[in-house]
Motif scaffolding. Structure first.
Motif, mmCIF file in Angstrom:
data_model
loop_
_atom_site.group_PDB
_atom_site.id
_atom_site.type_symbol
_atom_site.label_atom_id
_atom_site.label_comp_id
_atom_site.label_asym_id
_atom_site.label_seq_id
_atom_site.Cartn_x
_atom_site.Cartn_y
_atom_site.Cartn_z
ATOM 1 N N LEU A 155 -0.110 4.379 4.510
ATOM 2 C CA LEU A 155 -1.351 5.148 4.409
ATOM 3 C C LEU A 155 -1.958 5.458 5.774
ATOM 4 O O LEU A 155 -2.942 6.193 5.850
ATOM 5 C CB LEU A 155 -2.374 4.372 3.564
ATOM 6 N N ARG A 156 -1.377 4.915 6.807
ATOM 7 C CA ARG A 156 -1.967 5.049 8.143
ATOM 8 C C ARG A 156 -2.068 6.518 8.564
ATOM 9 O O ARG A 156 -1.122 7.286 8.435
ATOM 10 C CB ARG A 156 -1.131 4.292 9.166
ATOM 11 N N GLY A 157 -3.240 6.897 9.056
ATOM 12 C CA GLY A 157 -3.451 8.237 9.587
ATOM 13 C C GLY A 157 -3.584 9.329 8.550
ATOM 14 O O GLY A 157 -3.721 10.503 8.910
ATOM 15 N N LYS A 158 -3.578 8.977 7.276
ATOM 16 C CA LYS A 158 -3.657 9.984 6.223
ATOM 17 C C LYS A 158 -5.106 10.138 5.745
ATOM 18 O O LYS A 158 -5.906 9.215 5.821
ATOM 19 C CB LYS A 158 -2.746 9.610 5.060
ATOM 20 N N SER A 159 -5.403 11.312 5.261
ATOM 21 C CA SER A 159 -6.722 11.563 4.687
ATOM 22 C C SER A 159 -6.573 12.518 3.516
ATOM 23 O O SER A 159 -5.619 13.307 3.455
ATOM 24 C CB SER A 159 -7.673 12.138 5.733
ATOM 25 N N TRP A 160 -7.521 12.435 2.606
ATOM 26 C CA TRP A 160 -7.481 13.275 1.411
ATOM 27 C C TRP A 160 -8.864 13.837 1.140
ATOM 28 O O TRP A 160 -9.850 13.386 1.721
ATOM 29 C CB TRP A 160 -6.985 12.459 0.217
ATOM 30 N N SER A 161 -8.922 14.793 0.246
ATOM 31 C CA SER A 161 -10.186 15.452 -0.056
ATOM 32 C C SER A 161 -11.087 14.617 -0.946
ATOM 33 O O SER A 161 -12.251 14.970 -1.156
ATOM 34 C CB SER A 161 -9.917 16.799 -0.731
ATOM 35 N N LYS A 162 -10.575 13.521 -1.485
ATOM 36 C CA LYS A 162 -11.370 12.636 -2.345
ATOM 37 C C LYS A 162 -11.413 11.240 -1.737
ATOM 38 O O LYS A 162 -10.468 10.807 -1.057
ATOM 39 C CB LYS A 162 -10.757 12.568 -3.751
ATOM 40 N N PRO A 163 -12.503 10.501 -1.970
ATOM 41 C CA PRO A 163 -12.585 9.129 -1.463
ATOM 42 C C PRO A 163 -11.477 8.273 -2.064
ATOM 43 O O PRO A 163 -11.055 8.497 -3.198
ATOM 44 C CB PRO A 163 -13.965 8.651 -1.943
ATOM 45 N N TRP A 164 -11.026 7.269 -1.300
ATOM 46 C CA TRP A 164 -9.947 6.417 -1.796
ATOM 47 C C TRP A 164 -10.181 4.966 -1.411
ATOM 48 O O TRP A 164 -10.950 4.657 -0.497
ATOM 49 C CB TRP A 164 -8.593 6.891 -1.285
ATOM 50 N N MET A 165 -9.500 4.102 -2.125
ATOM 51 C CA MET A 165 -9.563 2.669 -1.812
ATOM 52 C C MET A 165 -8.184 2.052 -1.953
ATOM 53 O O MET A 165 -7.272 2.635 -2.551
ATOM 54 C CB MET A 165 -10.613 1.943 -2.653
ATOM 55 N N LEU A 166 -8.066 0.846 -1.408
ATOM 56 C CA LEU A 166 -6.797 0.115 -1.348
ATOM 57 C C LEU A 166 -6.863 -1.135 -2.206
ATOM 58 O O LEU A 166 -7.856 -1.879 -2.159
ATOM 59 C CB LEU A 166 -6.493 -0.271 0.100
ATOM 60 N N ALA A 167 -5.801 -1.387 -2.967
ATOM 61 C CA ALA A 167 -5.686 -2.601 -3.771
ATOM 62 C C ALA A 167 -4.284 -3.172 -3.609
ATOM 63 O O ALA A 167 -3.391 -2.527 -3.084
ATOM 64 C CB ALA A 167 -5.964 -2.297 -5.243
ATOM 65 N N GLY A 168 -4.120 -4.399 -4.095
ATOM 66 C CA GLY A 168 -2.792 -5.007 -4.115
ATOM 67 C C GLY A 168 -2.632 -6.169 -3.161
ATOM 68 O O GLY A 168 -2.406 -5.979 -1.978
ATOM 69 N N GLY A 169 -2.758 -7.377 -3.683
ATOM 70 C CA GLY A 169 -2.489 -8.567 -2.885
ATOM 71 C C GLY A 169 -3.490 -8.844 -1.781
ATOM 72 O O GLY A 169 -3.186 -9.583 -0.839
ATOM 73 N N LEU A 170 -4.678 -8.291 -1.875
ATOM 74 C CA LEU A 170 -5.686 -8.505 -0.829
ATOM 75 C C LEU A 170 -6.349 -9.866 -0.981
ATOM 76 O O LEU A 170 -6.645 -10.318 -2.090
ATOM 77 C CB LEU A 170 -6.743 -7.404 -0.882
ATOM 78 N N THR A 171 -6.585 -10.517 0.141
ATOM 79 C CA THR A 171 -7.281 -11.803 0.184
ATOM 80 C C THR A 171 -8.227 -11.794 1.375
ATOM 81 O O THR A 171 -8.171 -10.904 2.232
ATOM 82 C CB THR A 171 -6.294 -12.974 0.355
ATOM 83 N N VAL A 172 -9.067 -12.814 1.447
ATOM 84 C CA VAL A 172 -9.975 -12.920 2.590
ATOM 85 C C VAL A 172 -9.185 -13.088 3.887
ATOM 86 O O VAL A 172 -9.640 -12.671 4.965
ATOM 87 C CB VAL A 172 -10.967 -14.083 2.381
ATOM 88 N N GLU A 173 -7.990 -13.651 3.794
ATOM 89 C CA GLU A 173 -7.175 -13.883 4.983
ATOM 90 C C GLU A 173 -6.510 -12.612 5.510
ATOM 91 O O GLU A 173 -6.269 -12.489 6.711
ATOM 92 C CB GLU A 173 -6.097 -14.940 4.709
ATOM 93 N N ASN A 174 -6.156 -11.669 4.628
ATOM 94 C CA ASN A 174 -5.396 -10.515 5.093
ATOM 95 C C ASN A 174 -6.149 -9.194 5.059
ATOM 96 O O ASN A 174 -5.612 -8.160 5.460
ATOM 97 C CB ASN A 174 -4.077 -10.371 4.312
ATOM 98 N N LEU A 175 -7.392 -9.207 4.599
ATOM 99 C CA LEU A 175 -8.072 -7.931 4.408
ATOM 100 C C LEU A 175 -8.317 -7.189 5.715
ATOM 101 O O LEU A 175 -8.242 -5.949 5.760
ATOM 102 C CB LEU A 175 -9.371 -8.109 3.613
ATOM 103 N N ALA A 176 -8.593 -7.916 6.794
ATOM 104 C CA ALA A 176 -8.819 -7.249 8.082
ATOM 105 C C ALA A 176 -7.552 -6.534 8.543
ATOM 106 O O ALA A 176 -7.604 -5.397 9.040
ATOM 107 C CB ALA A 176 -9.276 -8.258 9.130
ATOM 108 N N ARG A 177 -6.409 -7.181 8.373
ATOM 109 C CA ARG A 177 -5.141 -6.572 8.749
ATOM 110 C C ARG A 177 -4.848 -5.364 7.867
ATOM 111 O O ARG A 177 -4.327 -4.344 8.340
ATOM 112 C CB ARG A 177 -4.024 -7.615 8.608
#
Length: 215
Positions: A155-177
């Protein structure tokens, strides 16, 4: 830029309160019966009652029939319908126009080529959610909430005409990365704030939101 946070699969007043008090931007309930996070329309009505305008109220549906969506909307005030199944472009548009409620279509990612599927849904969706596709070797996988992630650089460097969010295996430890690699403006967490599938931990919810808001 403040990172938005969605807490998905809330099923108890205690965890809903934790999400709201922590400052979550979206609070979601799950209407997919095979999921351990699933609630009934009546339970959803009770859970959403104290939310008011403190957060966007989301309902997660998987290839749901109109009658069931109608039942839920009569019982619970929802601001956004999350379509997490194999809904076609035509079905997404029909739900959006038929019920007059904004929709967020989930795009399931396994390889880089899957990202392009988002283009089909931009015109018929109000928001987009990128989630990891269930692993092929996972026994009894759910459409989401499997505690697995995909390569965030897709998803790096991509943009779209609608707002988006990220899911999948996120934790407090890895969310910044995850934010660093994907550029995600919003994060959606479910399994990452649980003690076991379907059992949210209020302290983990608060920690996740606090960490995301500190970026």
């Amino acid at each position: 830029m403040s990172i938005e946070v969605k807490i998905c699969g809330l099923s108890t007043p205690e965890t809903m309160d934790a999400a709201l008090d922590a400052g979550a931007d979206y609070v979601a309930v799950n209407f997919f019966p095979p999921s351990p996070r699933s609630v009934t329309s009546g339970q959803a009505g009770e859970l959403m009652r104290p939310v008011g305008n403190r957060a966007v109220k989301v309902g997660l549906f998987v290839d749901a029939e109109d009658a069931f969506i109608e039942e839920v909307l009569q019982a619970a005030s929802l601001d956004l319908l999350q379509l997490h199944g194999s809904e076609s472009v035509e079905r997404v548009e029909a739900i959006r126009t038929g019920f007059g409620v904004p929709v967020m279509k989930v795009i399931k990612i396994r390889g880089a080529e899957d990202v392009a599927r988002v283009e089909d849904f931009l015109e018929v969706s109000d928001r987009i959610l990128f989630d990891a596709a269930p692993p092929a070797d996972l026994e009894n996988p759910l459409p989401g909430g499997n505690a697995v992630s995909f390569d965030w650089t897709y998803l790096r460097g991509k943009s779209w005409s609608k707002p988006w969010m990220l899911a999948g295996g996120l934790t407090v430890e890895n969310l910044a990365r995850a934010v660093e690699l994907s550029g995600a403006p919003a994060l959606d967490v479910s399994s990452g704030v649980e003690d076991r599938p379907g059992v949210k931990n209020p302290d983990k919810i608060r920690a996740f939101v606090r960490q995301a808001k500190s970026l």
